[in-house]
Design an enzyme around this catalytic site. Structure first.
Site, PDB file in Angstrom:
ATOM      1  N   GLU A 230      -3.915  -1.715   1.774  1.00 34.36           N
ATOM      2  CA  GLU A 230      -3.815  -1.343   0.355  1.00 34.36           C
ATOM      3  C   GLU A 230      -4.542  -2.425  -0.435  1.00 34.36           C
ATOM      4  O   GLU A 230      -4.275  -3.616  -0.229  1.00 34.36           O
ATOM      5  CB  GLU A 230      -2.345  -1.294  -0.107  1.00 34.36           C
ATOM      6  CG  GLU A 230      -1.543  -0.209   0.575  1.00 34.36           C
ATOM      7  CD  GLU A 230      -0.070  -0.171   0.140  1.00 34.36           C
ATOM      8  OE1 GLU A 230       0.242  -0.617  -0.989  1.00 34.36           O
ATOM      9  OE2 GLU A 230       0.757   0.308   0.930  1.00 34.36           O
TER      10      GLU A 230
ATOM     11  N   TYR B 145      -3.360  -6.723  -3.813  1.00 35.97           N
ATOM     12  CA  TYR B 145      -3.452  -6.162  -5.165  1.00 35.97           C
ATOM     13  C   TYR B 145      -3.836  -7.284  -6.131  1.00 35.97           C
ATOM     14  O   TYR B 145      -3.362  -8.416  -6.006  1.00 35.97           O
ATOM     15  CB  TYR B 145      -2.106  -5.576  -5.597  1.00 35.97           C
ATOM     16  CG  TYR B 145      -1.808  -4.231  -4.950  1.00 35.97           C
ATOM     17  CD1 TYR B 145      -2.543  -3.107  -5.307  1.00 35.97           C
ATOM     18  CD2 TYR B 145      -0.822  -4.085  -3.985  1.00 35.97           C
ATOM     19  CE1 TYR B 145      -2.292  -1.866  -4.727  1.00 35.97           C
ATOM     20  CE2 TYR B 145      -0.556  -2.854  -3.397  1.00 35.97           C
ATOM     21  CZ  TYR B 145      -1.302  -1.749  -3.776  1.00 35.97           C
ATOM     22  OH  TYR B 145      -1.066  -0.528  -3.205  1.00 35.97           O
TER      23      TYR B 145
ATOM     24  N   GLU C 253       5.054  -2.931   4.502  1.00 36.14           N
ATOM     25  CA  GLU C 253       5.642  -4.037   3.711  1.00 36.14           C
ATOM     26  C   GLU C 253       7.078  -4.331   4.162  1.00 36.14           C
ATOM     27  O   GLU C 253       8.015  -4.344   3.357  1.00 36.14           O
ATOM     28  CB  GLU C 253       5.564  -3.725   2.211  1.00 36.14           C
ATOM     29  CG  GLU C 253       4.124  -3.649   1.724  1.00 36.14           C
ATOM     30  CD  GLU C 253       3.947  -3.654   0.210  1.00 36.14           C
ATOM     31  OE1 GLU C 253       4.932  -3.525  -0.529  1.00 36.14           O
ATOM     32  OE2 GLU C 253       2.783  -3.801  -0.230  1.00 36.14           O
TER      33      GLU C 253
HETATM   34  O1  AHR Z   1       0.753   1.491  -3.861  1.00 37.32           O
HETATM   35  C1  AHR Z   1       2.025   1.396  -4.428  1.00 37.32           C
HETATM   36  C2  AHR Z   1       2.991   0.567  -3.589  1.00 37.32           C
HETATM   37  O2  AHR Z   1       2.502  -0.745  -3.492  1.00 37.32           O
HETATM   38  C3  AHR Z   1       3.123   0.979  -2.152  1.00 37.32           C
HETATM   39  O3  AHR Z   1       4.033   2.014  -1.990  1.00 37.32           O
HETATM   40  C4  AHR Z   1       3.612  -0.262  -1.494  1.00 37.32           C
HETATM   41  O4  AHR Z   1       3.240  -0.356  -0.142  1.00 37.32           O
HETATM   42  C5  AHR Z   1       3.015  -1.374  -2.341  1.00 37.32           C
HETATM   43  O5  AHR Z   1       3.948  -2.301  -2.706  1.00 37.32           O
END
Ligand code: AHR
Length: 490
Positions: free
Chosen positions: A290, A239, A174
């Site tokens: 992620e 996410y 990131e």
């Molecule tokens: O998964 C938690 C955080 O989410 C991670 O450290 C980061 O890469 C993302 O923003």
């Protein structure tokens, strides 16, 4: 009746097993009290790892594990985590929960953990507060042949004569945000610098670049020029952010979250178009580094002690299955995906506390889907109803059924998700271009309450049912995940 058409002549690609990967960051309760208990703990093996997690990860054939961050990587010095007398430091996350990093779990421990699980290690390098020389030396320490360098001798002194195998290395995390708040042009320059130095070493490790939104990706690729040859994967994160806690939601919020989860498909298609537009598709595939549902207020059993810990309900199981179906269906574009994170955190497979450890409905989905790993993805076309919901005042619709199919060793694995909150769905499976056996092994993950989850007191509240069925028709309960397996002659 809904129809699931499996078009056997339309083979997408081999589903990289790494699409079923995991993420273990030094954050909250993931490492300490999650996978690592320390030697001598009654639930730990001789290396201090939580035995039940090792067994369960073997059961689901966990193919790859990413470490040590995430944002934690931005201030991580690998030297702190090797040898005797490891320093205690503030970490990236200390400002959030006051925890200090003991460094008891470092490079050797992570490699051992991966070996016990039989998973490939994927390191994320800190490029935010370190130099290319530091990462060059980490490579030297891990990968140089026994006895050839001073760092290889140090590795041997620390317990590992033979070099480690590290197939994947991320250059940053990131970097558009926590990883240095960089502009894409600057990150491209840094990537070129790191990758040139690391690729110059005689090792096969694949380097992965850090992506973000479409604008970032365009600018990054524009500035890569010839250096694309030093890049083997391009990472994006997805996410699904939602308000409140994991266990409290209404029907509309159910659809809102599933809709957000389904948007990973657009992210994949548009980033792939950018990669293709820059002529890099033969060289670099996508890494969904992620992914998962992230609830603003958590709601896990540690009551806030473990940063970002959250419960995992049938809603998370449906997000998991929907996401994995999308990844399977785009296996021609994706080389890896790592769910965030493994234990006591966002979208986890396990919740643990001292001697207690339970699996979540998300774990069950990974177990149900494991036969997709390494199989050939087959195109499916779904004919079904849609559900309507409201998103910020706008009317939206979501297809009630998600599907993906794959074939391996004469057996088809078909995974189906019923996204409807309230309605069961009767479906007919129609095979084109192959002879499908009438005998089907059906595994169903369902609960009368979509909020259902497992707890330390009731660890088997959400579990699977397995049945043998004859024919081509079956019923999918509302808010459920089903995997059907049957012999196939193509
Ligand atoms: O998964 C938690 C955080 O989410 C991670 O450290 C980061 O890469 C993302 O923003």
């Amino acid at each position: 009746m809904a129809k699931i058409n499996i078009l056997y002549p339309k083979k997408t690609a081999t589903i990289a097993p790494e699409i079923y990967g995991h993420f273990t960051e030094h954050i909250g309760g993931v490492i300490y009290d999650g996978i690592y208990l320390g030697k001598g703990h009654k639930c730990a093996d001789e290396n201090g790892f939580r035995k039940v997690i090792i067994e369960k990860l073997k059961q689901i054939k966990a193919p790859v594990i990413r470490w040590p961050g995430g944002c934690f990587a931005e201030t991580y010095n690998w030297r702190d985590g090797v040898g005797e007398n490891r320093p205690v430091r503030q970490s990236w996350w200390t400002y959030k929960d006051g925890r200090m990093e003991s460094n008891q779990f470092g490079t050797h421990e992570f490699i051992k953990f991966c070996k016990e699980v039989n998973a490939k290690p994927y390191f994320a390098a800190n490029i935010t507060s370190t130099t290319p020389l530091d990462i060059f030396e980490w490579f030297d320490y891990c990968l140089s042949d026994a006895g050839t360098t001073t760092l290889a001798l140090e590795r041997e002194k620390n317990g590992s004569k033979e070099p480690f195998e590290i197939p994947y290395f991320g250059i940053g995390n990131e970097n558009w945000g926590g990883g240095g708040n960089m502009r894409p042009e600057y990150y491209a320059d840094l990537y070129r610098q790191y990758a040139m130095i690391l690729n110059n070493m005689p090792f096969d490790t694949k380097l992965i670049a850090c992506g973000f939104d479409y604008d970032w990706s365009h600018k990054f690729f524009e500035n890569m020029e010839e250096s694309w040859k030093n890049m083997h994967g391009y990472s994006i994160h997805h996410y699904c952010n939602a308000p409140g806690v994991a266990t409290h939601f209404d029907e509309n919020q159910w659809y809102q979250l599933l809709y957000t989860a389904s948007q990973v498909e657009e992210l994949i298609n548009r980033h792939w178009a950018i990669i293709k537009g820059h002529g890099m598709e033969e060289h670099s595939k996508l890494v969904i580094d992620e992914w998962g549902a992230w609830y603003a207020e958590g709601g896990g059993p540690s009551n806030g002690k473990n940063l970002y810990e959250q419960q995992s309900t049938m809603r998370d199981a449906v997000v998991t299955a929907l996401s994995l179906n999308i990844f399977n269906n785009h296996s021609d574009k994706i080389m890896m995906a790592n769910v965030a994170q493994l234990v006591n955190n966002i979208h986890c497979l396990f919740l643990s506390s001292d001697d207690k450890c339970i699996t979540t409905p998300t774990f069950q989905v990974f177990d149900m889907f494991k036969n997709h790993q390494g199989a050939t993805a087959i195109e499916t076309v779904v004919e079904c109803e849609k559900s309507a919901f409201s998103d910020n005042g706008e009317d939206k619709y979501l297809s009630n059924i998600s599907a993906s199919a794959s074939v391996k060793d004469g057996k088809t694995t078909l995974s189906l998700v019923n996204l409807s909150y309230t309605k069961e769905a009767s479906v007919e499976i129609c095979a084109y271009g192959a002879k499908k056996s009438d005998n089907m092994m059906v595994t169903v993950l369902a609960h009368r309450d979509p909020h259902a989850h497992n707890t330390f007191e009731n660890p088997d509240n959400v579990t699977v049912c397995v049945a043998q069925i004859t024919g081509n028709a079956l019923m999918l309960p509302p808010a459920s995940v089903t995997v059907v397996e049957f012999d196939t002659v193509i």
